[in-house]
Design a protein around this motif. Structure first.
Motif, PDB file in Angstrom:
ATOM      1  N   UNK A  87       0.832  -1.206   0.000  1.00  0.00           N
ATOM      2  CA  UNK A  87       0.000   0.000   0.000  1.00  0.00           C
ATOM      3  C   UNK A  87       0.867   1.256   0.000  1.00  0.00           C
ATOM      4  N   UNK A  88       1.924   1.226   0.802  1.00  0.00           N
ATOM      5  CA  UNK A  88       2.810   2.383   0.912  1.00  0.00           C
ATOM      6  C   UNK A  88       3.476   2.682  -0.432  1.00  0.00           C
ATOM      7  N   UNK A  89       3.975   1.658  -1.112  1.00  0.00           N
ATOM      8  CA  UNK A  89       4.640   1.855  -2.393  1.00  0.00           C
ATOM      9  C   UNK A  89       3.691   2.418  -3.445  1.00  0.00           C
ATOM     10  N   UNK A  90       2.459   1.920  -3.470  1.00  0.00           N
ATOM     11  CA  UNK A  90       1.476   2.413  -4.445  1.00  0.00           C
ATOM     12  C   UNK A  90       1.101   3.866  -4.158  1.00  0.00           C
ATOM     13  N   UNK A  91       0.858   4.187  -2.914  1.00  0.00           N
ATOM     14  CA  UNK A  91       0.427   5.535  -2.539  1.00  0.00           C
ATOM     15  C   UNK A  91       1.557   6.553  -2.682  1.00  0.00           C
ATOM     16  N   UNK A  92       2.790   6.128  -2.466  1.00  0.00           N
ATOM     17  CA  UNK A  92       3.933   7.047  -2.489  1.00  0.00           C
ATOM     18  C   UNK A  92       4.126   7.714  -3.847  1.00  0.00           C
TER      19      UNK A  92
END
Length: 138
Positions: A72-77
């Motif tokens: 989730x963090x990688x996609x949102x970043x």
């Protein structure tokens, strides 16, 4: 000597975040380095953290910072409204700038994901046992 707050306690975005966060089982609110933080065993959301832009610190009082699972963090970043907050960013936190066009249902989902990263098994089971209606979006 008490530190003066770096935020307006009646800021409509903070009020919305507070409604979302405090609806989670066992959640509380405290100040951490002058910023509202929402926690159970550990903090799962901050309001108004600083971040760097072109090497300079920027204080934006209208941000929500959350701790997310890596995927989730990688996609949102990749999104332009997202930044790595100072001090906590290296530990997996992301900050999301909020404004009048913010999708608060999305913020509620991100806060829930962060809660699930920090809350502990019993509180997560309590959240999962709730009836429909979560996330609560004010």
């Amino acid at each position: 000597m008490s530190e003066s707050p770096r935020f307006d306690p009646l800021d409509p975005d903070l009020v919305r975040l507070r409604d979302i966060a405090l609806a989670l089982p066992g959640a509380g609110e405290k100040l951490v380095v002058g910023h509202p933080a929402f926690f159970t065993r550990k903090v799962f959301a901050y309001f108004g953290m600083s971040y760097k832009v072109d090497g300079e610190w920027v204080t934006n009082p209208r941000t929500v910072s959350v701790l997310l699972p890596e995927d989730e963090r990688l996609a949102l970043a990749e999104e332009p409204r997202v930044h790595v907050p100072g001090y906590i960013g290296p530990y997996g936190w992301l900050g999301i700038c909020v404004d009048d066009d913010t999708d608060w249902a999305e913020i509620a989902e991100l806060v829930e994901l962060s809660y699930r990263e920090t809350a502990g098994v019993r509180r997560i089971a309590e959240l999962d046992a709730r009836e429909e209606g979560w996330p609560r979006v004010p």
